[in-house]
Design a protein around this motif. Structure first.
Motif, PDB file in Angstrom:
ATOM      1  N   ARG A  95       5.082  11.185 -11.586  1.00 39.73           N
ATOM      2  CA  ARG A  95       5.659  12.507 -11.274  1.00 39.73           C
ATOM      3  C   ARG A  95       6.516  13.008 -12.426  1.00 39.73           C
ATOM      4  O   ARG A  95       6.780  14.192 -12.547  1.00 39.73           O
ATOM      5  N   TRP A 118       0.852  -1.196   0.000  1.00 38.03           N
ATOM      6  CA  TRP A 118       0.000   0.000   0.000  1.00 38.03           C
ATOM      7  C   TRP A 118       0.882   1.237   0.000  1.00 38.03           C
ATOM      8  O   TRP A 118       1.752   1.399   0.845  1.00 38.03           O
ATOM      9  N   ILE A 149       1.120   0.388 -10.117  1.00 36.51           N
ATOM     10  CA  ILE A 149       2.309   0.652 -10.928  1.00 36.51           C
ATOM     11  C   ILE A 149       1.835   1.330 -12.206  1.00 36.51           C
ATOM     12  O   ILE A 149       0.903   0.855 -12.854  1.00 36.51           O
ATOM     13  N   TYR A 150       2.443   2.430 -12.560  1.00 37.83           N
ATOM     14  CA  TYR A 150       2.064   3.179 -13.752  1.00 37.83           C
ATOM     15  C   TYR A 150       3.008   2.849 -14.919  1.00 37.83           C
ATOM     16  O   TYR A 150       4.104   2.317 -14.711  1.00 37.83           O
ATOM     17  N   CYS A 164       4.798   4.776 -16.325  1.00 39.74           N
ATOM     18  CA  CYS A 164       6.038   5.490 -16.049  1.00 39.74           C
ATOM     19  C   CYS A 164       5.783   6.250 -14.750  1.00 39.74           C
ATOM     20  O   CYS A 164       4.624   6.414 -14.362  1.00 39.74           O
ATOM     21  N   ASP A 165       6.821   6.697 -14.067  1.00 38.15           N
ATOM     22  CA  ASP A 165       6.599   7.449 -12.838  1.00 38.15           C
ATOM     23  C   ASP A 165       5.673   8.639 -13.123  1.00 38.15           C
ATOM     24  O   ASP A 165       6.028   9.520 -13.904  1.00 38.15           O
TER      25      ASP A 165
END
Ligand code: ADP
Ligand code: ASP
Ligand code: MG
Length: 455
Positions: A238, A226, A232-233, A235-236
């Motif tokens: 951010r 958590w 999970i994307y 890519c990051d």
């Protein structure tokens, strides 16, 4: 490995932002109480605590700077306690930990020993598990705090200790398994102990790894991670705002992502989970109802390109020696030096008389110790000519059968034809293709590749 077959156990790990304050701890408790199979909870230090402890561990000589850091840590703990109103023995224990932090910081300002650094770093996690167990008890749950050092046996490499999974399995069986029948047990991630009982840490971000080691030792049904993003994307998020969550990903792909810089998981996390075939779920503790990501052996969809990751702060070391031309054993000698300095090499390419290697400049040592030291350079220069380039970034394209799919490399490189590619590595794994660019170019390259392959 020990089998705990009475009921399916889920191990849930909550990261730093998930235990950052009173409200966040309540959200953890909601998730735990919602699912009776969650019997073991692994926590990180509250967000911001380990960064400050790492500063203190490196030795802060200035007394007022040290007092400032300690007071910031205390404020985080006190803000939680002001709302929680813990039982007196819990408040007393937190107080002891804070006093211990002050004492160790002072000793480390005078002289740094790695064993004491780890003892100090461990205190952030110790406070978290104590407080989350108290939150659960106040909500009527039979919960207790448990010292991870009693079971997470490691070697004695302070700051980046290697766990001993077999020994951990035995110790978990001996000290922890039975407790799970009667309690929801809350323990610390990131920390362990060597055979002499000295506290060790597994490297920054190591709580994920701890949780997976516990899951393996308990033969858990699932491992839940958590965190502050809902999975999970691609890519990051951010770094690439158009990144989107991935519903399912294979162990092999997720492991490559973690290795090549996706901070969402500690790089070693998936080893124990994969060994024990335990599916891993990654979800957001603020929005647990969102889909999240499942990491499994097989996924229904198998896109050629699944995700991108980036590791900044890379150093390219080029070593050149005419002795290499006909000599045997040059590479063995080179790697022996790197191994003595506990440096792992990420990429490697060779030509007739030179070898280029990429290293991570900071490594993942808990106290942020730098890896390319004068001592290392001295040993290398005695062997060959050495050139060091820094401020580089390693970009990895992660996917399925990348090396066996026609035209993938040409499509990737034509998409970023304007960037100067310093080094390329493909073929060692079917799940990644990676290359080195200047750090300043990394953001643009990621955006372009994401647009071209993942949108
Ligand atoms: P925790 O404290 O819960 O362990 P971390 O900060 O270690 O959380 O990891 C979560 C962060 O990982 C996210 O906030 C995100 O910025 C970063 N991250 C990097 N790569 C990815 C990715 N591919 N998908 C999702 N998050 C990522
Ligand atoms: N608290 C440790 C860190 O910040 C471990 C973790 O959060 O996983 O690195
Ligand atoms: Mg983390």
């Amino acid at each position: 490995m020990q089998l705990h077959s009475n009921f399916p156990i889920i191990v849930a790990k909550f990261g730093g932002t998930s235990v950052a304050n009173f409200e966040a701890l309540q959200r953890c408790a909601d998730i735990i109480q919602e699912n009776p199979s969650i019997r073991l909870v692994v926590v990180s230090a509250a967000a911001g605590v380990t960064n400050r402890l790492a500063e203190l561990a490196a030795g802060v000589v200035d007394e007022s700077a040290r007092a400032q850091l300690l007071s910031e840590i205390m404020q985080i703990q006190h803000a939680i306690q002001a709302k929680l109103e813990p039982a007196p023995e819990v408040a007393a224990q937190v107080r002891d930990y804070l006093v211990n932090m002050a004492q160790l910081s002072q000793q480390l300002a005078e002289q740094q020993t790695e064993a004491q650094q780890d003892e100090l770093l461990a205190l952030g996690e110790r406070c978290s598990s104590l407080l989350l167990a108290e939150v659960l008890r106040q909500r009527g749950c039979t919960a207790r705090d448990f010292n991870a050092c009693d079971v997470i046996r490691t070697d004695s490499h302070f700051g980046h200790a290697e766990p001993r999974p077999k020994r951990i399995g035995m110790l978990v069986n001996e000290h922890l398994s039975d407790l799970l029948n009667n309690y929801c047990v809350v323990t610390q991630g990131f920390i362990g102990a060597d055979a002499a009982g000295r506290t060790t840490t597994l490297g920054r971000g190591g709580s994920d790894y701890s949780a997976a080691l516990f899951a393996e030792a308990l033969d858990a049904h699932a491992l839940q991670i958590w965190t502050d993003v809902d999975g999970i994307y691609t890519c990051d998020p951010r770094q690439v705002p158009t990144a989107r969550p991935i519903t399912e990903i294979t162990f092999a792909e997720a492991a490559e992502m973690a290795t090549f810089g996706a901070k969402i998981l500690h790089p070693a996390t998936l080893l124990p989970a994969q060994r024990a075939q335990i599916p891993v779920f990654v979800g957001c503790s603020r929005e647990p109802e969102k889909a999240g990501t499942w990491i499994r052996h097989q996924t229904t969809e198998r896109p050629v390109c699944r995700a991108l990751s980036v590791r900044r702060g890379q150093v390219l070391l080029t070593v050149r020696s005419l002795n290499m031309l006909h000599a045997r054993g040059f590479l063995a000698e080179l790697f022996a030096i790197l191994a003595r300095h506990r440096i792992s090499v990420d990429l490697i390419t060779t030509s007739e008389v030179s070898v280029a290697l990429t290293l991570d400049s900071t490594g993942s040592h808990s106290s942020g110790k730098r890896l390319v030291t004068p001592a290392l350079m001295g040993e290398l220069e005695a062997l060959c000519e050495v050139t060091v380039e820094d401020n580089l970034a390693l970009i990895a394209v992660i996917g399925h059968q990348l090396s066996n799919t026609p035209k993938v490399a040409s499509r990737i490189f034509s998409c970023i034809a304007d960037s100067n590619i310093r080094m390329i590595s493909q073929g060692a794994s079917p799940n990644n293709l990676c290359f080195l660019v200047r750090e300043a170019d990394a953001a643009g390259v990621l955006q372009t590749l994401h647009q071209g392959f993942l949108e």
